[in-house]
Design a protein around this motif. Structure first.
Motif, PDB file in Angstrom:
ATOM      1  N   GLU A  17       0.839  -1.205   0.000  1.00  0.00           N
ATOM      2  CA  GLU A  17       0.000   0.000   0.000  1.00  0.00           C
ATOM      3  C   GLU A  17       0.871   1.251   0.000  1.00  0.00           C
ATOM      4  N   LEU A  18       1.956   1.204   0.736  1.00  0.00           N
ATOM      5  CA  LEU A  18       2.870   2.344   0.802  1.00  0.00           C
ATOM      6  C   LEU A  18       3.531   2.580  -0.554  1.00  0.00           C
ATOM      7  N   ALA A  19       3.853   1.527  -1.274  1.00  0.00           N
ATOM      8  CA  ALA A  19       4.422   1.663  -2.617  1.00  0.00           C
ATOM      9  C   ALA A  19       3.401   2.287  -3.569  1.00  0.00           C
ATOM     10  N   THR A  20       2.156   1.871  -3.460  1.00  0.00           N
ATOM     11  CA  THR A  20       1.092   2.467  -4.281  1.00  0.00           C
ATOM     12  C   THR A  20       0.948   3.944  -3.946  1.00  0.00           C
ATOM     13  N   TYR A  21       0.971   4.267  -2.658  1.00  0.00           N
ATOM     14  CA  TYR A  21       0.918   5.668  -2.237  1.00  0.00           C
ATOM     15  C   TYR A  21       2.058   6.460  -2.875  1.00  0.00           C
ATOM     16  N   GLY A  22       3.257   5.926  -2.823  1.00  0.00           N
ATOM     17  CA  GLY A  22       4.410   6.632  -3.378  1.00  0.00           C
ATOM     18  C   GLY A  22       4.236   6.960  -4.846  1.00  0.00           C
ATOM     19  N   THR A  23       3.739   6.019  -5.604  1.00  0.00           N
ATOM     20  CA  THR A  23       3.519   6.235  -7.034  1.00  0.00           C
ATOM     21  C   THR A  23       2.451   7.297  -7.266  1.00  0.00           C
ATOM     22  N   LYS A  24       1.342   7.182  -6.554  1.00  0.00           N
ATOM     23  CA  LYS A  24       0.238   8.126  -6.734  1.00  0.00           C
ATOM     24  C   LYS A  24       0.589   9.512  -6.188  1.00  0.00           C
ATOM     25  N   ALA A  25       1.319   9.569  -5.086  1.00  0.00           N
ATOM     26  CA  ALA A  25       1.699  10.865  -4.509  1.00  0.00           C
ATOM     27  C   ALA A  25       2.651  11.601  -5.449  1.00  0.00           C
ATOM     28  N   LYS A  26       3.548  10.867  -6.074  1.00  0.00           N
ATOM     29  CA  LYS A  26       4.468  11.497  -7.024  1.00  0.00           C
ATOM     30  C   LYS A  26       3.682  12.103  -8.187  1.00  0.00           C
ATOM     31  N   ALA A  27       2.720  11.370  -8.698  1.00  0.00           N
ATOM     32  CA  ALA A  27       1.890  11.876  -9.797  1.00  0.00           C
ATOM     33  C   ALA A  27       1.066  13.083  -9.350  1.00  0.00           C
ATOM     34  N   ALA A  28       0.678  13.115  -8.078  1.00  0.00           N
ATOM     35  CA  ALA A  28      -0.151  14.213  -7.561  1.00  0.00           C
ATOM     36  C   ALA A  28       0.619  15.530  -7.460  1.00  0.00           C
ATOM     37  N   ARG A  29       1.937  15.473  -7.580  1.00  0.00           N
ATOM     38  CA  ARG A  29       2.729  16.718  -7.547  1.00  0.00           C
ATOM     39  C   ARG A  29       2.553  17.541  -8.813  1.00  0.00           C
ATOM     40  N   GLU A  30       2.149  16.887  -9.915  1.00  0.00           N
ATOM     41  CA  GLU A  30       2.019  17.577 -11.194  1.00  0.00           C
ATOM     42  C   GLU A  30       1.087  18.779 -11.072  1.00  0.00           C
ATOM     43  N   GLY A  31       1.563  19.915 -11.535  1.00  0.00           N
ATOM     44  CA  GLY A  31       0.778  21.135 -11.484  1.00  0.00           C
ATOM     45  C   GLY A  31       0.888  21.893 -10.173  1.00  0.00           C
TER      46      GLY A  31
END
Length: 98
Positions: A17-31
Motif C-alpha cells: 500500500e505504501l508503494a502504491t501511495y508513493g507512485t500516486k503521490a508522485k503523480a499528484a505533484r504535477e501542477g
C-alpha cells in the motif's frame, strides 16, 4: 511567504500500500510543483517519539500547499498512505529572512 508540508512516517503496516501511495503521490505533484527539501534521508530523533522517516516539501505559500494537499489526485493517494502506515502530517508557515 513559503509554507512547508512535513510528513513523518511513524510505523509501516503494509509495504505494498505504501508503494502504491508513493507512485500516486508522485503523480499528484504535477501542477503543484512542491520543492522537496528532505525526502527519507538519514535522520536522528533528538526528542519525542521514534519515527521511520520524514519528508519536507516547500510550497510558495499556504494556499499552494493546501491546494496540493486537497487536490483530488493527492486525496486519492492519501487513501493508500492511510492503509500503508501511520503518519503525522502538518503544514507550517515559513518565515522571510530573520
Amino acid at each position: 511567504m513559503p509554507a512547508y508540508v512535513v510528513l513523518t512516517r511513524e510505523r509501516t503496516h503494509d509495504a505494498e500500500e505504501l508503494a502504491t501511495y508513493g507512485t500516486k503521490a508522485k503523480a499528484a505533484r504535477e501542477g503543484h510543483d512542491p520543492q522537496p527539501l528532505a525526502f527519507y534521508g538519514d535522520f536522528e530523533v533528538l526528542e519525542g517519539s521514534d519515527m521511520e522517516g520524514a519528508v519536507i516539501l516547500r510550497f510558495p505559500d499556504m494556499a499552494a500547499a493546501r491546494a496540493w494537499y486537497q487536490s483530488d489526485a493527492y486525496q486519492e493517494a492519501r487513501k493508500h498512505r492511510f492503509q500503508g502506515a501511520d503518519y503525522r502530517v502538518f503544514l507550517v508557515d515559513g518565515v522571510e529572512n530573520i
